[in-house]
Design a protein around this motif. Sequence first.
Motif, PDB file in Angstrom:
ATOM      1  N   ASP A 130      -6.395  -1.478  -4.735  1.00  0.00           N
ATOM      2  CA  ASP A 130      -5.699  -2.017  -3.329  1.00  0.00           C
ATOM      3  C   ASP A 130      -6.403  -2.941  -2.628  1.00  0.00           C
ATOM      4  N   GLU A 131      -6.401  -4.095  -2.965  1.00  0.00           N
ATOM      5  CA  GLU A 131      -6.990  -5.365  -2.508  1.00  0.00           C
ATOM      6  C   GLU A 131      -8.409  -4.904  -2.630  1.00  0.00           C
ATOM      7  N   SER A 148       0.981  -1.269   0.006  1.00  0.00           N
ATOM      8  CA  SER A 148      -0.036  -0.071  -0.012  1.00  0.00           C
ATOM      9  C   SER A 148       0.950   1.305   0.002  1.00  0.00           C
TER      10      SER A 148
HETATM   11 MG   LIG Z   1      -2.129  -2.873   2.252  1.00  0.00          MG
END
Ligand SMILES: [Mg+2]
Length: 272
Positions: free
Chosen positions: A166-167, A53
């Motif tokens: 992000d995910e 991240s």
């Molecule tokens: Mg992360």
Amino acid sequence: MQDIESAVRIRNVAHHFGEPGDARRMLALQDTTMDIRRGELLALIGPSGCGKSTLLNIIGGLLAPGQGSVDVGGKAVDGPMPREIAYVFQENALFPWNTIIENIRLGMVFQRVPKALHEERALHALQAVGLTEFANHYPAQLSGGMRQRAALARALSLDTPILLMDEPFGALDEQTRMVLGEDLSVLLSRTKKTIVFVTHSLGEAVFLADRVAVFSARPGRVKEIIEIDEPHPRRPAFITAEKFTRLRNQLYELLHDEIRKTVDQGTRSGGF
Ligand SMILES: [Mg+2]
Ligand SMILES: Nc1ncnc2c1ncn2[C@@H]1O[C@H](COP(=O)(O)OP(=O)(O)O)[C@@H](O)[C@H]1O
């Protein structure tokens, strides 16, 4: 590799959290050099806390790296570039009191997309994710998978060449994320977007990515990049193919020791 082919150039990026001299100061990301090719989906995979991240935030201009540099479309990143980059997070961050189409319009307002373009862009994005009929529903009236589609539509409406995810499917059940993965693969075959996609799922990385960057345990760096040479749109049958299993196992081999390092940092005693 020719410059023209890289959408993002990452050079010697490293980042600490905490001020120098603070005992809690920590190296989150080290020595990261990588080119992200125009039109590819690059998956980032690595143990929790290895700086995935952090790297996404640095690419997006939300965080200035302690060292090194990032170029997007040939320009040095020194802050958010709303014309170049849109984000999709795990938490879809839709406003609950606005309908889906209002949420999409608001995204365009925040990113200063000219008002004359809003209606067409919003309808086009809703269609791209299959939510046309739900334009006037509120987020709470949609399933988790549909809310993530709506968040994707909001990002698509900004019409940026680059998407950072992000995910994005991390909070969804496995079947739902597989279906969304198939849809994203179709989208990839139709658009020329460059996507950087963080995931914990090895299968999702193999299914979606043109290349997978495997990160080491913290402080993260790129350990290896694996090519997935399979055209989009990828079909569910790919998941049962021998090639899929081989690539997934290869990722697991690369990750296994890194995950172990992360897990053992927590136990020290080693094992149960
Ligand atoms: Mg992360
Ligand atoms: N704002 C912050 N302040 C302090 N430490 C942070 C901050 N953001 C992330 N970290 C730490 O940096 C490391 C990398 O974090 P992150 O990039 O979120 O990892 P990942 O996304 O790979 O799980 C982690 O140890 C995390 O706790």
